[in-house]
Scaffold this active site. Sequence first.
Site, short mmCIF file in Angstrom:
data_model
loop_
_atom_site.label_atom_id
_atom_site.label_comp_id
_atom_site.label_asym_id
_atom_site.label_seq_id
_atom_site.Cartn_x
_atom_site.Cartn_y
_atom_site.Cartn_z
N ILE A 283 -2.99 -7.36 14.21
CA ILE A 283 -1.86 -7.50 15.12
C ILE A 283 -2.50 -6.42 16.36
CG2 ILE A 283 0.44 -6.36 15.61
CD1 ILE A 283 0.87 -6.85 12.48
N LYS B 22 9.12 -16.82 -10.37
CA LYS B 22 8.48 -16.00 -10.88
C LYS B 22 7.48 -16.56 -11.64
CE LYS B 22 9.24 -12.15 -13.93
NZ LYS B 22 9.92 -11.60 -15.04
N ASN C 274 1.02 -1.28 0.12
CA ASN C 274 0.00 0.07 -0.07
C ASN C 274 1.06 1.23 0.16
OD1 ASN C 274 0.56 0.89 2.77
ND2 ASN C 274 -0.31 -1.24 3.12
N LYS D 68 -13.91 0.88 15.34
CA LYS D 68 -12.62 0.14 15.52
C LYS D 68 -12.20 0.28 17.03
CE LYS D 68 -11.29 0.37 10.63
NZ LYS D 68 -10.55 1.06 9.78
N PHE E 132 -4.90 3.17 14.82
CA PHE E 132 -4.98 4.33 14.00
C PHE E 132 -6.37 3.68 12.90
CE2 PHE E 132 -2.10 7.78 12.94
CZ PHE E 132 -1.36 7.78 14.05
N ASP F 61 -4.41 -6.34 5.12
CA ASP F 61 -5.48 -7.23 5.60
C ASP F 61 -5.44 -8.55 5.01
OD1 ASP F 61 -6.33 -5.29 7.43
OD2 ASP F 61 -7.60 -4.36 5.87
O1 PMT Z 1 3.00 6.02 6.57
P1 PMT Z 1 2.38 7.53 5.92
O2 PMT Z 1 2.50 7.75 4.32
O3 PMT Z 1 2.88 8.68 6.62
O4 PMT Z 1 0.89 7.40 6.10
C1 PMT Z 1 0.54 7.44 7.33
C2 PMT Z 1 -0.79 6.39 7.53
C3 PMT Z 1 -2.01 6.91 6.64
C4 PMT Z 1 -0.62 4.77 7.16
C5 PMT Z 1 -1.22 6.18 9.08
O5 PMT Z 1 -1.69 7.71 9.55
C6 PMT Z 1 -2.40 5.52 9.37
O6 PMT Z 1 -3.57 5.75 9.22
N1 PMT Z 1 -1.98 4.01 9.84
C7 PMT Z 1 -2.95 3.21 9.83
C8 PMT Z 1 -3.34 2.39 8.57
C9 PMT Z 1 -4.24 1.30 8.44
O7 PMT Z 1 -4.01 0.33 8.25
O8 PMT Z 1 -5.50 1.61 9.12
P2 PMT Z 1 -6.66 0.42 9.17
O9 PMT Z 1 -7.85 1.46 9.43
O10 PMT Z 1 -6.89 -0.46 7.95
O11 PMT Z 1 -6.41 -0.46 10.44
C10 PMT Z 1 -6.74 -0.07 11.80
C11 PMT Z 1 -5.89 -0.23 12.65
O12 PMT Z 1 -5.62 -1.65 12.70
C12 PMT Z 1 -4.43 0.48 12.55
O13 PMT Z 1 -3.87 0.46 13.74
C13 PMT Z 1 -3.75 -0.71 11.80
O14 PMT Z 1 -2.09 -0.57 12.24
C14 PMT Z 1 -3.98 -1.94 12.64
N2 PMT Z 1 -4.09 -3.20 12.05
C15 PMT Z 1 -4.51 -3.47 10.99
C16 PMT Z 1 -4.62 -4.67 10.11
C17 PMT Z 1 -3.92 -5.70 10.79
N3 PMT Z 1 -3.70 -6.86 10.10
N4 PMT Z 1 -3.12 -5.40 11.77
C18 PMT Z 1 -3.03 -4.23 12.35
O15 PMT Z 1 -2.67 -4.03 13.54
#
Ligand code: PMT
Length: 407
Positions: free
Chosen positions: A307, A289, A210, A337, A323, A279
């Site tokens: 995580i 390949k 991503n 969330k 986040f 995800d």
């Molecule tokens: O890195 P930059 O270019 O500066 O951009 C910053 C950012 C946009 C990546 C950052 O500010 C941000 O929003 N990070 C979280 C991105 C994300 O995956 O969000 P989500 O809404 O899909 O996930 C929710 C939360 O679950 C997040 O805290 C994520 O880290 C966590 N997660 C999600 C999936 C997974 N398998 N494990 C996780 O821990």
Amino acid sequence: MQSLINKKILLGVTGGIAAYKSAELVRLLIKAGAEVRVVMTPAAREFVQPLTYQALSGHRVYVDLFDAEADSAMDHIELARWCDLLLVAPASADFIGKMAAGYADNLLLTLCLASRQAVAVAPAMNQQMFANAATAANLEQLNARGTLVWGPDSGEQACGDVGPGRMLEPAHLLANIEAHFQPGRLQGVELLLTAGPTREAIDPVRYISNRSSGKMGYALARAALRAGAKVTLVSGPVSLAPPAGAKLIAVESAQEMYAAVMQAVAHSDIFIACAAVSDYRVEQQAEHKIKKSTQAMTLALVPNEDILAAVSALHQRPFCVGFAAETRDLEKYALGKLDAKHLDMIAANLVADGSGGFETDVNRLEVFWPGGGHSIAQASKQEVAKQLIDLIGERYTGALSAEPGSA
Ligand code: PMT
């Protein structure tokens, strides 16, 4: 209360319309008990007369390298050693560029190079200049070397533009200086943080990933270090300099990130999940390949472990901050969330309108916790990270003191 008694502040003023605001900053610093000396670049003199700062600080103002050399009591090396903090406010785009490149062709640049004390810059420039990739790279480089970057603020500019680039207000800069001399709110706290993207391999040369650059997570790591935390940073692949002082664990895939976090989490007091974790991963990674064909191709994906949810479900869990990256209905999804993953706090950013999120140098956040919330206005990711770490510090300390049996 005089919060800055015995503190020696060297204020550097560069050429910009915000130079007039620095006169107010000198007044506030003196009122707070600090001793202030002012150094101006030649360009700064086009905006404000040295006499203004001289009258306010009670000391002669230095402009030329040779002024300082001629002052037997204080040559330029002495001036650099004299201060507890060197703050350049306003710091123009030109000055920031020269500082990043290590130039020393005026007194203030020489002092920045010669200083062993903390150096801070308060950028002030047109929003388009701030948005330029060259300025962003220069600020990133300064930040990586340990220079404190305070601001900029966002809003209406002297040229009529609107956006990030305004110098922080003098009262805000004073608060940053006061906070700089306070022991950090997270002193001794173990903070675990994820940042950047993950890569899910399809075959040995291709992957799913991503747009995360790691900028937000790395800014948080630096802000936490400055607040006194011991930082472990589990990072996906990014092209950023590692924050000095953090323990860096580099990973590629979500499974590797999960394993690294689970191993480090036992010692952590705070966990911040800023990484954009994939995800899904490819169910069957090809050993070699995959060859091109004219046929359509289907990749079977399986979900990765969440995580953040796994950490927050631990019996002995740290204070958990997630986040949320959303393209719509920010509050609704973020609160969903917060609740579903049983978090202590969630920082939500809109990632579709260019106001922040992936890859950009600025961000703005809507922060929620059970029963409350706070908005962090659009600013550089460094400034947003500082404000978020302050907020986490407040909520974390509050949660500790609310624990049964705490004093
Ligand atoms: O890195 P930059 O270019 O500066 O951009 C910053 C950012 C946009 C990546 C950052 O500010 C941000 O929003 N990070 C979280 C991105 C994300 O995956 O969000 P989500 O809404 O899909 O996930 C929710 C939360 O679950 C997040 O805290 C994520 O880290 C966590 N997660 C999600 C999936 C997974 N398998 N494990 C996780 O821990």
